[in-house]
Design an enzyme around this catalytic site. Structure first.
Site, PDB file in Angstrom:
ATOM      1  N   THR A 275       0.824  -1.209   0.000  1.00 20.89           N
ATOM      2  CA  THR A 275       0.000   0.000   0.000  1.00 20.89           C
ATOM      3  C   THR A 275       0.857   1.258   0.000  1.00 20.89           C
ATOM      4  O   THR A 275       0.384   2.317  -0.401  1.00 20.89           O
ATOM      5  CB  THR A 275      -0.931   0.023   1.235  1.00 20.89           C
ATOM      6  OG1 THR A 275      -0.139  -0.320   2.375  1.00 20.89           O
ATOM      7  CG2 THR A 275      -2.054  -0.973   1.097  1.00 20.89           C
TER       8      THR A 275
ATOM      9  N   GLY B 121      17.433 -10.934   4.460  1.00 15.96           N
ATOM     10  CA  GLY B 121      16.611 -11.731   3.551  1.00 15.96           C
ATOM     11  C   GLY B 121      15.391 -12.349   4.201  1.00 15.96           C
ATOM     12  O   GLY B 121      14.720 -13.188   3.613  1.00 15.96           O
TER      13      GLY B 121
ATOM     14  N   GLY C  23      12.755 -10.562   5.184  1.00 15.08           N
ATOM     15  CA  GLY C  23      11.603  -9.671   5.069  1.00 15.08           C
ATOM     16  C   GLY C  23      11.457  -8.770   6.280  1.00 15.08           C
ATOM     17  O   GLY C  23      10.381  -8.256   6.558  1.00 15.08           O
ATOM     18  N   LEU C  24      12.545  -8.581   7.037  1.00  8.84           N
ATOM     19  CA  LEU C  24      12.489  -7.721   8.224  1.00  8.84           C
ATOM     20  C   LEU C  24      13.241  -6.418   8.000  1.00  8.84           C
ATOM     21  O   LEU C  24      13.603  -5.715   8.935  1.00  8.84           O
ATOM     22  CB  LEU C  24      13.050  -8.475   9.440  1.00  8.84           C
ATOM     23  CG  LEU C  24      12.318  -9.780   9.780  1.00  8.84           C
ATOM     24  CD1 LEU C  24      12.961 -10.469  10.973  1.00  8.84           C
ATOM     25  CD2 LEU C  24      10.839  -9.523  10.066  1.00  8.84           C
TER      26      LEU C  24
ATOM     27  N   SER D 108      16.320  -5.549   6.752  1.00  6.56           N
ATOM     28  CA  SER D 108      17.714  -5.343   7.153  1.00  6.56           C
ATOM     29  C   SER D 108      18.315  -4.190   6.348  1.00  6.56           C
ATOM     30  O   SER D 108      19.166  -3.453   6.852  1.00  6.56           O
ATOM     31  CB  SER D 108      18.521  -6.621   6.952  1.00  6.56           C
ATOM     32  OG  SER D 108      18.395  -7.068   5.615  1.00  6.56           O
TER      33      SER D 108
ATOM     34  N   ASP E 232       9.455   1.002   5.136  1.00 11.07           N
ATOM     35  CA  ASP E 232      10.473   0.355   5.969  1.00 11.07           C
ATOM     36  C   ASP E 232      11.333   1.380   6.705  1.00 11.07           C
ATOM     37  O   ASP E 232      11.591   1.265   7.900  1.00 11.07           O
ATOM     38  CB  ASP E 232      11.369  -0.542   5.102  1.00 11.07           C
ATOM     39  CG  ASP E 232      10.550  -1.557   4.312  1.00 11.07           C
ATOM     40  OD1 ASP E 232       9.407  -1.841   4.716  1.00 11.07           O
ATOM     41  OD2 ASP E 232      11.062  -2.064   3.301  1.00 11.07           O
TER      42      ASP E 232
ATOM     43  N   TYR F 160       8.242  -7.823  -7.462  1.00 10.15           N
ATOM     44  CA  TYR F 160       7.861  -6.601  -6.747  1.00 10.15           C
ATOM     45  C   TYR F 160       7.571  -5.471  -7.741  1.00 10.15           C
ATOM     46  O   TYR F 160       6.536  -4.803  -7.681  1.00 10.15           O
ATOM     47  CB  TYR F 160       8.972  -6.195  -5.770  1.00 10.15           C
ATOM     48  CG  TYR F 160       8.622  -5.010  -4.897  1.00 10.15           C
ATOM     49  CD1 TYR F 160       8.116  -5.195  -3.613  1.00 10.15           C
ATOM     50  CD2 TYR F 160       8.782  -3.707  -5.356  1.00 10.15           C
ATOM     51  CE1 TYR F 160       7.784  -4.111  -2.810  1.00 10.15           C
ATOM     52  CE2 TYR F 160       8.457  -2.619  -4.560  1.00 10.15           C
ATOM     53  CZ  TYR F 160       7.961  -2.825  -3.292  1.00 10.15           C
ATOM     54  OH  TYR F 160       7.642  -1.748  -2.509  1.00 10.15           O
TER      55      TYR F 160
HETATM   56  C1  GLA Z   1       8.968  -4.041   0.871  1.00  9.17           C
HETATM   57  C2  GLA Z   1       9.185  -2.577   0.493  1.00  9.17           C
HETATM   58  C3  GLA Z   1       8.156  -1.671   1.161  1.00  9.17           C
HETATM   59  C4  GLA Z   1       6.745  -2.185   0.942  1.00  9.17           C
HETATM   60  C5  GLA Z   1       6.660  -3.681   1.239  1.00  9.17           C
HETATM   61  C6  GLA Z   1       5.317  -4.248   0.880  1.00  9.17           C
HETATM   62  O1  GLA Z   1       9.232  -4.226   2.215  1.00  9.17           O
HETATM   63  O2  GLA Z   1      10.473  -2.175   0.873  1.00  9.17           O
HETATM   64  O3  GLA Z   1       8.303  -0.364   0.689  1.00  9.17           O
HETATM   65  O4  GLA Z   1       6.305  -1.896  -0.353  1.00  9.17           O
HETATM   66  O5  GLA Z   1       7.651  -4.423   0.567  1.00  9.17           O
HETATM   67  O6  GLA Z   1       4.350  -3.759   1.722  1.00  9.17           O
END
Ligand code: GLA
Length: 385
Positions: free
Chosen positions: A37, A126, A128-129, A131, A176, A228
Site C-alpha cells: 500500500t 533476507g 523480510g524484516l 535489514s 520500511d 515486486y
Molecule cells: C517491501 C518494500 C516496502 C513495501 C513492502 C510491501 O518491504 O520495501 O516499501 O512496499 O515491501 O508492503
C-alpha cells in the site's frame, strides 16, 4: 545490545586502527498490516523490532567515505565528490547510497568531512524484516549528526528510500525506513504514505499476554528484480485506467466499476490494495477500541488477499500461516514484500512453543527447508546509542 556495541567498536578499531566518535543504531521492522500500500499512497502499520543494525563512525581529515562490515571481506571506499548511484555496487550501495542521497536532500557534500563507517547487525538478512532499511537508517542518523545536517526523522526516511530506489535499484516505498526511524517501544507507526503524517498506536501486546512470532521461511526474495516491480507496475496501470492519481483514490465502493473496466489480473491487484488500505484503518480502530486480541481476523484476511488477489505468497508462507492458525494463533499473515521471507503470527504467550514445534513438523513433512522462528517486540527507532 551491549555485545554488539562492543563488537562494532572492536570491528571499527581493527578496520581503521583508531576509535570511532560514536555509535548509532536502527531497528529492523515487522509490518503488522498494510502490504504493497505504501507506493500506492495508502496506509501502513509497521513497527520497529528489537533487532538492530549498529554503526560506528569517525570523521576523516580528507574527503573519503570508507565502509567496512562484519559481512564483507573488503572495505569499500569512494571520495565524496565521486558519489553517484551508478558507481555504487553490492552491499556498500546501502551505506554509500545514503551519503549520496543526503546530498540530494540538501547536504553540501563539498563542505563535510569524509568518514570511516563500520557496520554490524542482528537483523536477519533476507527474512523480510528490512535489514536494508536498518542499514540505511542507522547510517542516515549517524551522518545527520556528524555532518550536523539537522534533518528530521521523516526526511531521513525519504533519504533512505532514495538510496534504496536509486543506489540499490529496488523500487520500494517509504514504509520500511519510516518504521526504522519513527518506531517507538510497544507502539506501531500508523503512516499515511500520501501526506507522510504519522501517529504512534499503542499495540498492547504484552498487556494482553500476546507475542509476535516471526516465521522466517528461508526462501530468498529480492525486490530489485522481478515480482515486486511487476506488482507496482500493475497498480500504476490500474490507477491510470481508473483515471486516478494513485490507488489511494479508489475506495471499496469503486470496486464494482473497477471490475468492469480492468482485466481480471489488474482488478485483483487493485482489489488487494483497496481492501488492504481499509484493513489498516480497521486494525487501528480495533486496536484502540478493543485491543490486540481482536485484530486476528484482519491479519488473516490480509494474508488471503495477498495469496489470492496480489499473488505474492509462496507455499512455505502459506504453510507457516495455516499451521500457526491451526495451532492457536490469534491471526497470521506473510509480512513484507512477499515472494519469500517471513510470516508473522500473533500468539498467546503460552502457545508460542507449541506453534514453533508444529511449524517445524509441518515444514519437514512437506519437504521444505527448516524455518527459523523467534519472537520480537516493538522497539524504539533509530538514534545515537
Ligand atoms: C517491501 C518494500 C516496502 C513495501 C513492502 C510491501 O518491504 O520495501 O516499501 O512496499 O515491501 O508492503
Amino acid at each position: 545490545m551491549t555485545d554488539i556495541r562492543d563488537d562494532v567498536v572492536a570491528g571499527f578499531e581493527s578496520a581503521y586502527g583508531r576509535g570511532p566518535v560514536g555509535i548509532w543504531s536502527a531497528p529492523g521492522r515487522v509490518n503488522l498490516i498494510g502490504e504493497h500500500t505504501d507506493y500506492n499512497e495508502g496506509f501502513v502499520l509497521p513497527f520497529a523490532i528489537n533487532r538492530r543494525t549498529v554503526v560506528a563512525l569517525g570523521p576523516r581529515d580528507d574527503t573519503l567515505v570508507r565502509v567496512a562490515s562484519e559481512y564483507a571481506d573488503e572495505l569499500a571506499e569512494i571520495a565524496l565528490d565521486q558519489l553517484a548511484p551508478e558507481r555504487l555496487r553490492d552491499w556498500s550501495a546501502y551505506p554509500l547510497g545514503v551519503a549520496w542521497a543526503l546530498g540530494q536532500f540538501g547536504a553540501d557534500l563539498a563542505a563535510v568531512p569524509g568518514v570511516d563507517i563500520y557496520i554490524e547487525s542482528t537483523v536477519p538478512v533476507g527474512a523480510g524484516l528490512s535489514s536494508s532499511a536498518a542499514i540505511e537508517s542507522a547510517v542516515a542518523v549517524a551522518l545527520n549528526d556528524v555532518w550536523q545536517l539537522g534533518l528530521d526523522p521523516q526526511t531521513l526516511a525519504r533519504v533512505g528510500q532514495l538510496a534504496e530506489n536509486k543506489a540499490v535499484g529496488a523500487p520500494t516505498g517509504i514504509m520500511d525506513q519510516s518504521a526504522a526511524l519513527l518506531g517507538r517501544r510497544d507502539h506501531a507507526v500508523f503512516l499515511d504514505c500520501r501526506s507522510l503524517e504519522s501517529e504512534l498506536v499503542d499495540l498492547g501486546f504484552a498487556r494482553a499476554g500476546l507475542e509476535v512470532l516471526i516465521i522466517d521461511t528461508g526462501v530468498a526474495h529480492d525486490h530489485a528484480t522481478g515480482g515486486y516491480a511487476e506488482r507496482r507496475a500493475s497498480c500504476e496501470a490500474g490507477a491510470r485506467t481508473l483515471g486516478v492519481e494513485s490507488l489511494r483514490d479508489v475506495g471499496i465502493d469503486d470496486l464494482a466499476r473497477a471490475r468492469e473496466v480492468l482485466d481480471d489480473v489488474t482488478f485483483r491487484r487493485v482489489r488487494h490494495v483497496v481492501t488492504e488500505n481499509q484493513r489498516v484503518l480497521d486494525t487501528v480502530r480495533v486496536l484502540r477500541s478493543q485491543g490486540p486480541t481482536a485484530i486476528g481476523e484482519l491479519l488473516d484476511a490480509s494474508h488471503v488477499s495477498m495469496r489470492d488477489d496480489f499473488e505474492i505468497s509462496v507455499p512455505e508462507l502459506d504453510l507457516a500461516v495455516e499451521t500457526a492458525q491451526a495451532n492457536g494463533a490469534i491471526g497470521a499473515r506473510m509480512t513484507g514484500g512477499g515472494f519469500g521471507g517471513a510470516a508473522i503470527a500473533l500468539v498467546p504467550s503460552e502457545g508460542v512453543s507449541r506453534i514453533q514445534v508444529a511449524i517445524d513438523g509441518a515444514f519437514a513433512e512437506h519437504g521444505f527447508g527448516q524455518p527459523t522462528t523467534f519472537t520480537v517486540t516493538a522497539a524504539d527507532g533509530a538514534g545515537r546509542d
